[in-house]
Design a protein around this motif. Structure first.
Motif, PDB file in Angstrom:
ATOM      1  N   ALA A  38       0.850  -1.184   0.000  1.00 49.48           N
ATOM      2  CA  ALA A  38       0.000   0.000   0.000  1.00 49.48           C
ATOM      3  C   ALA A  38       0.887   1.235   0.000  1.00 49.48           C
ATOM      4  O   ALA A  38       1.798   1.364   0.806  1.00 49.48           O
ATOM      5  N   LYS A  39       0.621   2.104  -0.920  1.00 43.90           N
ATOM      6  CA  LYS A  39       1.375   3.359  -1.000  1.00 43.90           C
ATOM      7  C   LYS A  39       0.444   4.485  -0.545  1.00 43.90           C
ATOM      8  O   LYS A  39      -0.574   4.752  -1.158  1.00 43.90           O
ATOM      9  N   LEU A  40       0.784   5.103   0.594  1.00 41.32           N
ATOM     10  CA  LEU A  40      -0.032   6.179   1.131  1.00 41.32           C
ATOM     11  C   LEU A  40       0.371   7.499   0.491  1.00 41.32           C
ATOM     12  O   LEU A  40       1.556   7.822   0.407  1.00 41.32           O
ATOM     13  N   ASP A  41      -0.611   8.234   0.059  1.00 42.84           N
ATOM     14  CA  ASP A  41      -0.279   9.554  -0.495  1.00 42.84           C
ATOM     15  C   ASP A  41      -0.242  10.586   0.638  1.00 42.84           C
ATOM     16  O   ASP A  41      -0.564  10.296   1.788  1.00 42.84           O
ATOM     17  N   ALA A  42       0.155  11.785   0.304  1.00 47.68           N
ATOM     18  CA  ALA A  42       0.367  12.824   1.313  1.00 47.68           C
ATOM     19  C   ALA A  42      -0.929  13.174   2.041  1.00 47.68           C
ATOM     20  O   ALA A  42      -0.909  13.427   3.255  1.00 47.68           O
ATOM     21  N   ASP A  43      -2.056  13.169   1.345  1.00 49.53           N
ATOM     22  CA  ASP A  43      -3.330  13.538   1.960  1.00 49.53           C
ATOM     23  C   ASP A  43      -3.714  12.550   3.065  1.00 49.53           C
ATOM     24  O   ASP A  43      -4.142  12.959   4.142  1.00 49.53           O
ATOM     25  N   VAL A  44      -3.520  11.282   2.821  1.00 44.77           N
ATOM     26  CA  VAL A  44      -3.841  10.272   3.822  1.00 44.77           C
ATOM     27  C   VAL A  44      -2.920  10.420   5.023  1.00 44.77           C
ATOM     28  O   VAL A  44      -3.355  10.336   6.169  1.00 44.77           O
TER      29      VAL A  44
END
Length: 63
Positions: A38-44
């Motif tokens: 899972a790659k979390l983006d900055a917003d998450v």
């Protein structure tokens, strides 16, 4: 049909059912573990960070 014939027919059907049930094949399936990346983006990350800060402020003795 007499009672004796019905009993014999019933026993025949029961024996056939038992014989067919004994021949049921066994199926074995090998399941390999699944790896999920899972790659979390900055917003998450920002939302999680804000949620954690709010929880720590509500429960200062948590850590």
């Amino acid at each position: 049909m007499s009672k004796r014939q019905l009993t014999g027919a019933f026993l025949g059907v029961a024996a056939l059912t038992a014989a067919l049930g004994a021949c049921a094949p066994t199926v074995r399936v090998q399941v390999d573990p699944i790896t999920i990346y899972a790659k979390l983006d900055a917003d998450v990350r920002v939302r999680l960070d804000e949620d954690v800060k709010a929880l720590i402020q509500q429960n200062p003795n948590l850590f």
